[in-house]
Write an enzyme that holds these catalytic residues in place. Sequence first.
Site, short mmCIF file in Angstrom:
data_model
loop_
_atom_site.label_atom_id
_atom_site.label_comp_id
_atom_site.label_asym_id
_atom_site.label_seq_id
_atom_site.Cartn_x
_atom_site.Cartn_y
_atom_site.Cartn_z
N SER A 252 0.85 -1.19 0.00
CA SER A 252 0.00 0.00 0.00
C SER A 252 0.89 1.23 0.00
O SER A 252 2.05 1.18 0.43
CB SER A 252 -0.89 0.01 1.25
OG SER A 252 -1.56 1.25 1.40
N TYR B 129 -1.85 -0.70 10.86
CA TYR B 129 -1.97 -1.13 9.47
C TYR B 129 -0.70 -0.84 8.66
O TYR B 129 -0.19 -1.70 7.94
CB TYR B 129 -3.17 -0.44 8.83
CG TYR B 129 -3.35 -0.67 7.36
CD1 TYR B 129 -3.88 -1.87 6.87
CD2 TYR B 129 -3.03 0.32 6.43
CE1 TYR B 129 -4.07 -2.07 5.51
CE2 TYR B 129 -3.21 0.12 5.07
CZ TYR B 129 -3.74 -1.07 4.61
OH TYR B 129 -3.91 -1.27 3.26
N LYS C 245 1.99 -3.22 5.98
CA LYS C 245 2.20 -2.99 4.55
C LYS C 245 3.67 -2.70 4.25
O LYS C 245 4.20 -3.11 3.22
CB LYS C 245 1.29 -1.87 4.05
CG LYS C 245 -0.19 -2.27 4.08
CD LYS C 245 -0.44 -3.53 3.24
CE LYS C 245 -1.88 -3.93 3.19
NZ LYS C 245 -2.13 -5.09 2.32
#
Length: 262
Positions: A152, A165, A169
């Site tokens: 991401s 999060y 990534k």
Amino acid sequence: MALLANKIVCITGSSRGIGRACAVESAKHGAIGLILHYFGDQETEAELQSLKEEIHATTYNHCQVVGVPGDIADSETSQKIVEAGVEAFGRIDVLISNAGICPLAEFLTMPHAIWERTRQVNLDGSFYVVQAVANQMKSQVPQGGSIIGLASISALVGGEFQCHYTPTKAGIVSMMQSCAIALGKYNIRCNAILPGTIATDINKEDLANEEKREYTIKRTVLGRLGAPDDIAGPMVFLASDLAKYVTGAQLLVDGGLFVNLQ
């Protein structure tokens, strides 16, 4: 031009969003077999069935589809994915490690269970399936394949409600770099795709805020949010022989969001 002619493609988190778009695009480009992982609840069962129907109702009816349900955070799921793929097709040429979650949460009050579940799905799950499929790619004849990790833009920048999060990534980018080194001797290429803001279920609630949505659109150079098929195209490139000398790379697909600082 069929860039994935006669390829066997494995996709995790395939029932919706980016994974679904990658499945359709793989079939469009000549893949003859799809190993489609999905979570396995009632909702994703229905989604996978409709995906199968979509593929078979088009000119891509040359493509055989095998579905494999399971929680990607469980290492046994990755073993089942490989076993089902090899049983059906004898080999795996491409892995798209796509399954992921992003439950937004405030850092200081975040329950540890949210951190643990996000890490387990996004990073542990990716590790498990990459390792399992890489072992298959090493043992098959001809040896090799292409592994693509869906990271991401959040691997490069922070987010107030993404403290759990963004590290997962960034970890996928790092894993693809190290796996490129570890697996190159077996003719296995490993690369990462870093999507920007793609309108999918993972951010549907966040983008429901009209002010936030318009701000995000204005930040992009191209003046729009991404769609799942905006990621499927670069995936086909990295999976294909057009990228036969590309490994350890990261491809940012964000409509110019990252560079638009001023």
